[in-house]
Design a protein around this motif. Structure first.
Motif, PDB file in Angstrom:
ATOM      1  N   PHE A 177       0.822  -1.208   0.000  1.00 49.24           N
ATOM      2  CA  PHE A 177       0.000   0.000   0.000  1.00 49.24           C
ATOM      3  C   PHE A 177       0.860   1.263   0.000  1.00 49.24           C
ATOM      4  N   GLY A 178       2.065   1.200   0.570  1.00 49.70           N
ATOM      5  CA  GLY A 178       2.971   2.347   0.520  1.00 49.70           C
ATOM      6  C   GLY A 178       3.416   2.662  -0.895  1.00 49.70           C
ATOM      7  N   VAL A 179       3.734   1.619  -1.653  1.00 42.10           N
ATOM      8  CA  VAL A 179       4.122   1.814  -3.053  1.00 42.10           C
ATOM      9  C   VAL A 179       2.942   2.370  -3.841  1.00 42.10           C
ATOM     10  N   MET A 180       1.745   1.845  -3.573  1.00 38.49           N
ATOM     11  CA  MET A 180       0.559   2.357  -4.267  1.00 38.49           C
ATOM     12  C   MET A 180       0.254   3.802  -3.852  1.00 38.49           C
ATOM     13  N   LEU A 181       0.546   4.155  -2.618  1.00 30.84           N
ATOM     14  CA  LEU A 181       0.346   5.532  -2.155  1.00 30.84           C
ATOM     15  C   LEU A 181       1.277   6.493  -2.895  1.00 30.84           C
TER      16      LEU A 181
END
Length: 91
Positions: free
Chosen positions: A77-81
């Protein structure tokens, strides 16, 4: 019909207008920007999918994913953020 008088602006208003910042048009994003943004979003999604698929058994097949456990959600989710932040800044 009588002509109305033209009022002079106070000197403070004239100075304030002279000191006001001019609005500047923002330049469009380079052509590579949306490509990188899409790749980052897909990498985040792919990371989460790989984690789900490899974590279904008793022992994970990807060594790094098995070591950090549920922190894989934060990574994915951090990469997607990052991709989402790029999408917001895209012009």
């Amino acid at each position: 019909m009588p002509k109305s008088k033209v009022r002079k602006k106070p000197e403070a208003t004239i100075r304030a207008q002279a000191l006001a910042p001019t609005t500047r048009a923002l330049a469009p994003s380079p052509t590579w920007y949306p490509v990188v943004m899409a790749v980052v979003l897909v990498i985040g999604l792919a990371y989460l999918v790989v984690y789900y698929l490899t974590n279904s058994g008793t022992s994970p097949h990807v060594p790094l994913m098995g070591d950090i456990g549920n922190w894989n959600f934060a990574v994915g989710f951090g990469v997607m953020l990052v991709g989402l932040i790029m999408a917001v800044r895209w012009r």
